[in-house]
Design a protein around this motif. Sequence first.
Motif, PDB file in Angstrom:
ATOM      1  N   UNK A 231       0.801  -1.228   0.000  1.00 36.50           N
ATOM      2  CA  UNK A 231       0.000   0.000   0.000  1.00 36.50           C
ATOM      3  C   UNK A 231       0.828   1.270   0.000  1.00 36.50           C
ATOM      4  N   UNK A 232       1.678   1.443   1.014  1.00 37.79           N
ATOM      5  CA  UNK A 232       2.491   2.668   1.079  1.00 37.79           C
ATOM      6  C   UNK A 232       3.938   2.253   1.133  1.00 37.79           C
ATOM      7  N   UNK A 233       4.684   2.624   0.104  1.00 37.67           N
ATOM      8  CA  UNK A 233       6.050   2.129  -0.092  1.00 37.67           C
ATOM      9  C   UNK A 233       6.968   2.472   1.082  1.00 37.67           C
ATOM     10  N   UNK A 234       6.729   3.628   1.702  1.00 35.62           N
ATOM     11  CA  UNK A 234       7.650   4.038   2.767  1.00 35.62           C
ATOM     12  C   UNK A 234       7.411   3.280   4.066  1.00 35.62           C
ATOM     13  N   UNK A 235       6.229   2.713   4.195  1.00 35.68           N
ATOM     14  CA  UNK A 235       5.899   2.039   5.460  1.00 35.68           C
ATOM     15  C   UNK A 235       6.435   0.609   5.488  1.00 35.68           C
ATOM     16  N   UNK A 236       6.655   0.098   6.704  1.00 34.94           N
ATOM     17  CA  UNK A 236       7.002  -1.318   6.818  1.00 34.94           C
ATOM     18  C   UNK A 236       5.753  -2.134   6.498  1.00 34.94           C
ATOM     19  N   UNK A 237       5.999  -3.429   6.248  1.00 34.09           N
ATOM     20  CA  UNK A 237       4.878  -4.304   5.919  1.00 34.09           C
ATOM     21  C   UNK A 237       3.861  -4.325   7.069  1.00 34.09           C
ATOM     22  N   UNK A 238       4.359  -4.426   8.286  1.00 31.65           N
ATOM     23  CA  UNK A 238       3.400  -4.532   9.395  1.00 31.65           C
ATOM     24  C   UNK A 238       2.595  -3.236   9.547  1.00 31.65           C
ATOM     25  N   UNK A 239       3.226  -2.087   9.261  1.00 30.65           N
ATOM     26  CA  UNK A 239       2.449  -0.835   9.327  1.00 30.65           C
ATOM     27  C   UNK A 239       1.378  -0.784   8.244  1.00 30.65           C
ATOM     28  N   UNK A 240       1.692  -1.291   7.059  1.00 31.24           N
ATOM     29  CA  UNK A 240       0.667  -1.335   6.013  1.00 31.24           C
ATOM     30  C   UNK A 240      -0.475  -2.281   6.412  1.00 31.24           C
ATOM     31  N   UNK A 241      -0.107  -3.391   7.051  1.00 32.51           N
ATOM     32  CA  UNK A 241      -1.132  -4.388   7.394  1.00 32.51           C
ATOM     33  C   UNK A 241      -1.991  -3.954   8.594  1.00 32.51           C
ATOM     34  N   UNK A 242      -1.470  -2.990   9.361  1.00 34.50           N
ATOM     35  CA  UNK A 242      -2.215  -2.530  10.550  1.00 34.50           C
ATOM     36  C   UNK A 242      -3.592  -1.982  10.208  1.00 34.50           C
ATOM     37  N   UNK A 243      -3.718  -1.511   8.960  1.00 31.36           N
ATOM     38  CA  UNK A 243      -5.019  -0.968   8.541  1.00 31.36           C
ATOM     39  C   UNK A 243      -6.091  -2.046   8.668  1.00 31.36           C
ATOM     40  N   UNK A 244      -5.683  -3.305   8.641  1.00 26.14           N
ATOM     41  CA  UNK A 244      -6.681  -4.374   8.625  1.00 26.14           C
ATOM     42  C   UNK A 244      -6.567  -5.403   9.744  1.00 26.14           C
ATOM     43  N   UNK A 245      -5.389  -5.489  10.353  1.00 31.44           N
ATOM     44  CA  UNK A 245      -5.208  -6.521  11.379  1.00 31.44           C
ATOM     45  C   UNK A 245      -4.783  -5.893  12.709  1.00 31.44           C
ATOM     46  N   UNK A 246      -5.218  -6.514  13.798  1.00 34.88           N
ATOM     47  CA  UNK A 246      -4.826  -6.024  15.135  1.00 34.88           C
ATOM     48  C   UNK A 246      -3.334  -6.292  15.359  1.00 34.88           C
ATOM     49  N   UNK A 247      -2.635  -5.389  16.096  1.00 33.10           N
ATOM     50  CA  UNK A 247      -1.195  -5.557  16.338  1.00 33.10           C
ATOM     51  C   UNK A 247      -0.858  -6.920  16.958  1.00 33.10           C
ATOM     52  N   UNK A 248      -1.687  -7.375  17.856  1.00 32.07           N
ATOM     53  CA  UNK A 248      -1.448  -8.667  18.525  1.00 32.07           C
ATOM     54  C   UNK A 248      -1.487  -9.817  17.494  1.00 32.07           C
ATOM     55  N   UNK A 249      -2.466  -9.750  16.625  1.00 36.67           N
ATOM     56  CA  UNK A 249      -2.631 -10.781  15.585  1.00 36.67           C
ATOM     57  C   UNK A 249      -1.434 -10.745  14.626  1.00 36.67           C
ATOM     58  N   UNK A 250      -1.028  -9.514  14.286  1.00 32.88           N
ATOM     59  CA  UNK A 250       0.104  -9.359  13.366  1.00 32.88           C
ATOM     60  C   UNK A 250       1.378  -9.940  13.967  1.00 32.88           C
ATOM     61  N   UNK A 251       1.617  -9.611  15.244  1.00 28.42           N
ATOM     62  CA  UNK A 251       2.849 -10.102  15.901  1.00 28.42           C
ATOM     63  C   UNK A 251       2.912 -11.632  15.831  1.00 28.42           C
ATOM     64  N   UNK A 252       1.785 -12.268  16.176  1.00 28.02           N
ATOM     65  CA  UNK A 252       1.745 -13.742  16.201  1.00 28.02           C
ATOM     66  C   UNK A 252       1.966 -14.306  14.789  1.00 28.02           C
ATOM     67  N   UNK A 253       1.347 -13.683  13.802  1.00 29.30           N
ATOM     68  CA  UNK A 253       1.454 -14.204  12.430  1.00 29.30           C
ATOM     69  C   UNK A 253       2.878 -14.032  11.880  1.00 29.30           C
ATOM     70  N   UNK A 254       3.486 -12.873  12.144  1.00 26.72           N
ATOM     71  CA  UNK A 254       4.869 -12.656  11.684  1.00 26.72           C
ATOM     72  C   UNK A 254       5.776 -13.719  12.288  1.00 26.72           C
ATOM     73  N   UNK A 255       5.558 -14.013  13.564  1.00 23.17           N
ATOM     74  CA  UNK A 255       6.403 -15.006  14.227  1.00 23.17           C
ATOM     75  C   UNK A 255       6.175 -16.393  13.607  1.00 23.17           C
ATOM     76  N   UNK A 256       4.909 -16.731  13.441  1.00 23.04           N
ATOM     77  CA  UNK A 256       4.577 -18.046  12.877  1.00 23.04           C
ATOM     78  C   UNK A 256       5.169 -18.227  11.470  1.00 23.04           C
ATOM     79  N   UNK A 257       5.145 -17.146  10.675  1.00 23.86           N
ATOM     80  CA  UNK A 257       5.650 -17.240   9.293  1.00 23.86           C
ATOM     81  C   UNK A 257       7.165 -17.053   9.226  1.00 23.86           C
ATOM     82  N   UNK A 258       7.777 -16.737  10.354  1.00 24.92           N
ATOM     83  CA  UNK A 258       9.231 -16.529  10.369  1.00 24.92           C
ATOM     84  C   UNK A 258       9.630 -15.264   9.633  1.00 24.92           C
TER      85      UNK A 258
END
Length: 287
Positions: A231-258
């Motif tokens: 979505x926004x080139x300057x942002x990190x992936x997790x910041x772009x994904x925050x528009x749709x996912x809760x931070x807690x959910x994102x943290x767990x998913x990033x860890x699970x996917x390595x």
Amino acid sequence: MIKIAASEKRHGRPKLGQHFLVDSAATARIVEALGDISESTVLEIGPGRGALTSMLAKRSRRLIAIEIDRVLAAQLRMSFSQEPNVEIIEGDILAIDFQTLFGPKPGSTRPGINHQPEPVRVVGNLPYFITSDILLRLFEFRQYFETIVLMVQREVAERLAAGPGRSDYGLLSATAQLYAHLEELFTLPPAAFSPPPKVESAVVRLRMAPKLDSLRVPEADFIKFLKLSFGQKRKTLSNNLKAQYEPRVLRAAFEKAGVKPTVRAEALNLEKTAALFRALSGAGTAS
Ligand code: SAM
């Protein structure tokens, strides 16, 4: 190639991306990049004054050329009126009904022509301003297409072929590589066209090889996820994904996917992006 009478001569209409190929060696290289087309149906996008069309008509079993410009389409129709394997359609490549054109048909409407569905080879010196839209449409109807050879703006060719981690890897690269194997074939200077465009051009070849099954992702949702990720080139992936996912959910998913939480979307290959998508699927969203 169509001869334009002096009275009809007009400059290419920039709003239709009309820069006509005048380099015959390049014409031959583009047609050859399609491989042996003697048994194939070929779809030409934007035949214009017929630079590629004449050679394609001679070599292919069946040629369908789609030209939006009424005058050019009429001239082409006259030029190829004696060629039973050539069909000139006046139309917009973004609106053409591929299902009707290439889908299965009971019976046959023209003698000698097999109307059974078969993989079509696509070629075109594209109107550059709608390159992405054309590619997305070809991907959408990919069941009909096999090899695609396109002239595009050089920067677009580089973006299409860029691998993850390169600065020009982005949504277009990820989407194209999701559907096809890509090769940059050669570049052409503005002088190869009349009128010359302001940019350099390059020819790319795409061989359809969709990765949706091997990545184990559903098409529509994964495309939406790619759009959100880039979505926004300057942002990190997790910041772009925050528009749709809760931070807690994102943290767990990033860890699970390595995947490192600080990463940008352009650093991830499709396999990692798909792993993250799968880890997030079914997890709670922010909205
Ligand atoms: N193939 C020709 C050549 O190589 O000389 C012409 C190429 S020129 C860059 C692009 C052509 O696409 C023009 O003839 C233009 O009228 C046509 N065109 C533009 N938009 C189109 C569309 N949406 N659908 C079909 N043709 C289109």
